[in-house]
Structures are given as structure tokens and as C-alpha cells.
Design a protein around this motif. Sequence first.
Motif, PDB file in Angstrom:
ATOM      1  N   CYS A  79       0.746  -1.161  -0.001  1.00 65.87           N
ATOM      2  CA  CYS A  79       0.019  -0.033   0.438  1.00 65.87           C
ATOM      3  C   CYS A  79       0.860   1.223  -0.045  1.00 65.87           C
ATOM      4  O   CYS A  79       0.534   2.189  -0.638  1.00 65.87           O
ATOM      5  CB  CYS A  79      -0.782  -0.181   1.238  1.00 65.87           C
ATOM      6  SG  CYS A  79      -2.300  -0.818   1.170  1.00 65.87           S
ATOM      7  N   GLU A  80       1.853   1.283   0.886  1.00 67.34           N
ATOM      8  CA  GLU A  80       2.594   2.456   1.122  1.00 67.34           C
ATOM      9  C   GLU A  80       3.264   2.885  -0.436  1.00 67.34           C
ATOM     10  O   GLU A  80       3.499   3.806  -0.543  1.00 67.34           O
ATOM     11  CB  GLU A  80       3.768   2.431   2.104  1.00 67.34           C
ATOM     12  CG  GLU A  80       2.854   1.982   3.423  1.00 67.34           C
ATOM     13  CD  GLU A  80       3.798   1.833   4.646  1.00 67.34           C
ATOM     14  OE1 GLU A  80       3.531   1.772   5.734  1.00 67.34           O
ATOM     15  OE2 GLU A  80       5.204   1.422   4.415  1.00 67.34           O
ATOM     16  N   ARG A  81       4.012   1.925  -0.801  1.00 66.01           N
ATOM     17  CA  ARG A  81       4.601   2.233  -2.119  1.00 66.01           C
ATOM     18  C   ARG A  81       3.748   2.689  -3.235  1.00 66.01           C
ATOM     19  O   ARG A  81       3.992   3.596  -3.853  1.00 66.01           O
ATOM     20  CB  ARG A  81       5.456   0.869  -2.559  1.00 66.01           C
ATOM     21  CG  ARG A  81       6.184   1.105  -3.828  1.00 66.01           C
ATOM     22  CD  ARG A  81       7.318   0.128  -3.938  1.00 66.01           C
ATOM     23  NE  ARG A  81       7.050  -1.278  -3.490  1.00 66.01           N
ATOM     24  CZ  ARG A  81       6.805  -2.237  -4.583  1.00 66.01           C
ATOM     25  NH1 ARG A  81       6.625  -1.876  -5.993  1.00 66.01           N
ATOM     26  NH2 ARG A  81       6.411  -3.431  -4.296  1.00 66.01           N
ATOM     27  N   ALA A  82       2.661   1.839  -3.204  1.00 68.70           N
ATOM     28  CA  ALA A  82       1.354   2.308  -4.388  1.00 68.70           C
ATOM     29  C   ALA A  82       1.054   3.629  -4.136  1.00 68.70           C
ATOM     30  O   ALA A  82       0.956   4.337  -4.981  1.00 68.70           O
ATOM     31  CB  ALA A  82       0.402   1.319  -4.487  1.00 68.70           C
ATOM     32  N   LEU A  83       0.761   4.126  -3.035  1.00 73.19           N
ATOM     33  CA  LEU A  83       0.241   5.480  -2.682  1.00 73.19           C
ATOM     34  C   LEU A  83       1.344   6.489  -2.963  1.00 73.19           C
ATOM     35  O   LEU A  83       0.929   7.459  -3.212  1.00 73.19           O
ATOM     36  CB  LEU A  83      -0.092   5.443  -1.355  1.00 73.19           C
ATOM     37  CG  LEU A  83      -1.395   4.666  -0.866  1.00 73.19           C
ATOM     38  CD1 LEU A  83      -1.646   4.723   0.739  1.00 73.19           C
ATOM     39  CD2 LEU A  83      -2.677   5.318  -1.645  1.00 73.19           C
ATOM     40  N   TYR A  84       2.454   5.996  -2.802  1.00 74.74           N
ATOM     41  CA  TYR A  84       3.637   7.078  -3.002  1.00 74.74           C
ATOM     42  C   TYR A  84       3.898   7.400  -4.409  1.00 74.74           C
ATOM     43  O   TYR A  84       3.850   8.610  -4.669  1.00 74.74           O
ATOM     44  CB  TYR A  84       4.973   6.547  -2.365  1.00 74.74           C
ATOM     45  CG  TYR A  84       6.075   7.584  -2.469  1.00 74.74           C
ATOM     46  CD1 TYR A  84       6.102   8.432  -1.259  1.00 74.74           C
ATOM     47  CD2 TYR A  84       7.164   7.546  -3.436  1.00 74.74           C
ATOM     48  CE1 TYR A  84       7.170   9.597  -1.215  1.00 74.74           C
ATOM     49  CE2 TYR A  84       8.023   8.851  -3.284  1.00 74.74           C
ATOM     50  CZ  TYR A  84       7.962   9.722  -2.265  1.00 74.74           C
ATOM     51  OH  TYR A  84       8.862  10.479  -2.129  1.00 74.74           O
ATOM     52  N   ILE A  85       3.460   6.362  -5.193  1.00 75.33           N
ATOM     53  CA  ILE A  85       3.515   6.656  -6.593  1.00 75.33           C
ATOM     54  C   ILE A  85       2.272   7.271  -7.034  1.00 75.33           C
ATOM     55  O   ILE A  85       2.537   8.224  -8.088  1.00 75.33           O
ATOM     56  CB  ILE A  85       3.649   5.228  -7.355  1.00 75.33           C
ATOM     57  CG1 ILE A  85       4.800   4.524  -7.160  1.00 75.33           C
ATOM     58  CG2 ILE A  85       3.585   5.239  -8.732  1.00 75.33           C
ATOM     59  CD1 ILE A  85       4.977   3.066  -7.538  1.00 75.33           C
ATOM     60  N   ALA A  86       1.177   7.117  -6.384  1.00 73.17           N
ATOM     61  CA  ALA A  86       0.119   7.795  -6.841  1.00 73.17           C
ATOM     62  C   ALA A  86      -0.019   9.092  -6.565  1.00 73.17           C
ATOM     63  O   ALA A  86      -0.141  10.193  -7.141  1.00 73.17           O
ATOM     64  CB  ALA A  86      -1.336   7.043  -6.132  1.00 73.17           C
ATOM     65  N   ARG A  87       0.555   9.436  -5.344  1.00 78.32           N
ATOM     66  CA  ARG A  87       0.911  10.785  -4.867  1.00 78.32           C
ATOM     67  C   ARG A  87       1.615  11.590  -5.845  1.00 78.32           C
ATOM     68  O   ARG A  87       1.579  12.807  -6.237  1.00 78.32           O
ATOM     69  CB  ARG A  87       1.296  10.810  -3.781  1.00 78.32           C
ATOM     70  CG  ARG A  87       0.240  10.791  -2.496  1.00 78.32           C
ATOM     71  CD  ARG A  87       0.908  10.981  -0.996  1.00 78.32           C
ATOM     72  NE  ARG A  87      -0.164  10.930  -0.027  1.00 78.32           N
ATOM     73  CZ  ARG A  87      -0.080  11.357   1.261  1.00 78.32           C
ATOM     74  NH1 ARG A  87       0.950  12.200   1.498  1.00 78.32           N
ATOM     75  NH2 ARG A  87      -1.007  11.067   2.300  1.00 78.32           N
ATOM     76  N   TYR A  88       2.769  11.009  -6.301  1.00 85.96           N
ATOM     77  CA  TYR A  88       3.611  11.696  -7.241  1.00 85.96           C
ATOM     78  C   TYR A  88       2.913  12.174  -8.452  1.00 85.96           C
ATOM     79  O   TYR A  88       3.481  13.152  -8.943  1.00 85.96           O
ATOM     80  CB  TYR A  88       5.031  10.908  -7.612  1.00 85.96           C
ATOM     81  CG  TYR A  88       5.749  11.378  -8.272  1.00 85.96           C
ATOM     82  CD1 TYR A  88       7.084  12.178  -7.931  1.00 85.96           C
ATOM     83  CD2 TYR A  88       5.731  11.098  -9.678  1.00 85.96           C
ATOM     84  CE1 TYR A  88       7.995  12.635  -8.810  1.00 85.96           C
ATOM     85  CE2 TYR A  88       6.807  11.766 -10.778  1.00 85.96           C
ATOM     86  CZ  TYR A  88       7.769  12.545 -10.185  1.00 85.96           C
ATOM     87  OH  TYR A  88       8.727  13.143 -11.016  1.00 85.96           O
ATOM     88  N   HIS A  89       2.193  11.168  -8.921  1.00 85.65           N
ATOM     89  CA  HIS A  89       1.590  11.324 -10.182  1.00 85.65           C
ATOM     90  C   HIS A  89      -0.208  12.113 -10.002  1.00 85.65           C
ATOM     91  O   HIS A  89      -0.723  12.333 -10.812  1.00 85.65           O
ATOM     92  CB  HIS A  89       1.197  10.133 -10.998  1.00 85.65           C
ATOM     93  CG  HIS A  89       2.470   9.695 -11.460  1.00 85.65           C
ATOM     94  ND1 HIS A  89       2.837  10.101 -12.823  1.00 85.65           N
ATOM     95  CD2 HIS A  89       3.222   8.758 -10.930  1.00 85.65           C
ATOM     96  CE1 HIS A  89       4.121   9.591 -13.002  1.00 85.65           C
ATOM     97  NE2 HIS A  89       4.337   8.764 -12.253  1.00 85.65           N
ATOM     98  N   HIS A  90      -0.118  12.719  -8.787  1.00 87.77           N
ATOM     99  CA  HIS A  90      -1.547  13.696  -8.630  1.00 87.77           C
ATOM    100  C   HIS A  90      -2.668  12.764  -8.634  1.00 87.77           C
ATOM    101  O   HIS A  90      -3.829  13.309  -9.049  1.00 87.77           O
ATOM    102  CB  HIS A  90      -1.383  15.047  -9.438  1.00 87.77           C
ATOM    103  CG  HIS A  90       0.002  15.738  -9.130  1.00 87.77           C
ATOM    104  ND1 HIS A  90       0.289  16.416  -8.206  1.00 87.77           N
ATOM    105  CD2 HIS A  90       0.812  16.010 -10.199  1.00 87.77           C
ATOM    106  CE1 HIS A  90       1.505  17.020  -8.499  1.00 87.77           C
ATOM    107  NE2 HIS A  90       1.721  16.687  -9.609  1.00 87.77           N
TER     108      HIS A  90
END
Length: 230
Positions: free
Chosen positions: A162-173
Motif C-alpha cells: 500500500c505504502e509504495r503504491a500510494l507514494y507513486i499515486a501521490r507523485y502523479h497527483h
Amino acid sequence: MSSSPLRRQLIMKWLTRSLTVVAILFVVFASTIVLIDRIISWQTRSSIYHDIANVPKYDVGLVLGTSKYIGHTLNTYYSHRINAAIELHQQGKVKNFLLSGDNAHRSYNEPWTMKRDLLKAGIKEENIHLDYAGFRTLDSIIRAKEIFLANHFLIITQDFHCERALYIARYHHINAQCLAVPGPQDSSGLSIRIREVFARSKAFLDLYILHSQPKFLGPIKPIWEIKEAE
């Protein structure tokens, strides 16, 4: 002959300096990896649910794929994700599912395997959408937005993932949250956690240095409920 002790001294000094440089580089490398790991955890924890009862309603749930079996044994990483998706749908928390995974060859098709299990649980085919090009987490997250036009969705996977997936999502707004489902209760946990630390460093490199994009993008295939809401 008199130069031999001097030569040995020079060699020893060179070895000492070299080992010192290697030790410093190793400490810097290890510290950087640990720091990246902690940053990703700190910045995403507030967007993770650990109890289905606390999950609000979502139009789309993104289930990240993994193999259903490891050898002849059921992969509990897979079963926990699928069972959570079924329960979310039954409780009216998630209406549609985007099943994203690898489709390496005819006998290994993560999205179709997940779809088959959701269909068996009574979820209608019209509520199931497949992403056959989710070769890795970065591909799955970006393609959810760029190909399926989902910009607000619930990711379903294990806590560390979850943490890695969410970090990627945040980077891409991308406005995403995640439901953390259980992992296997065995001795593999430590090795998985160590591998995740390096996977996070690779994700950090992909985002900030390499600016990596999915292996495939292709034509847009919007999930119709999202278009209707917009």
C-alpha cells in the motif's frame, strides 16, 4: 631492498584509504535506502485503511495482481486481496473493480484469474475491468489514471505494498487510498520486507531520476461509471 618496506607502507596506506572510502559509501548507501523507506511510510500512512468497516464508498477498487499459486500452494497474498474485494462489494463499499496484473503468457494471466474468482463470488461482469499491462506497481497505478480515467480509487493489497503504491499515486497527483489486507503468517515476512525496502528505492529512482513510464499505455478505455460521474 630498502624500498620494500616503503612500498609496503604505501600499499597499506592505499588499502586503508580504500577501505575507508568503501565503508563510508556503504554507510551512505544503507542510510539512503533506510531514509527512502521511512519517507514513503511516513507520507502515506494516513491514506491506509486497515479495517473494511472504516472504508467509505468508492466507485473503483484497484486490485493489484499477484500469482494465485506458489507451486501447488494457494498464495495467501492473492487470496486476501480477492476476499477483501469480494467483501467490499458485498458491503456496498466498492462498485467496480479494475484488476491489474501481468499477462505473461496463456497459462499465466493474473487479471483473468482474479476476474474468474470475482465472477464466482457473484460480482457482475459489467463491474469488472481488466488491465493486462500491470506488469509492476508503477504501471498499474499510472495506467489506472491514464488509460481507465480513474483519478479517485481504492487500492487493495498488503500493508507494505500500500505504502509504495500510494507514494507513486501521490507523485502523479492521483487521489487514491488503500485497504491493507493481511499477508501470510509465516517466516517469509522478513524476506518480503527486505525486498520491499529495495523496491521502494527503485520506485524512488523511477520517479525522481529516470521518470519512468508504464511499459505500455495504448488506447483509453474509461470505466463508464467514472465518465458518468464527471
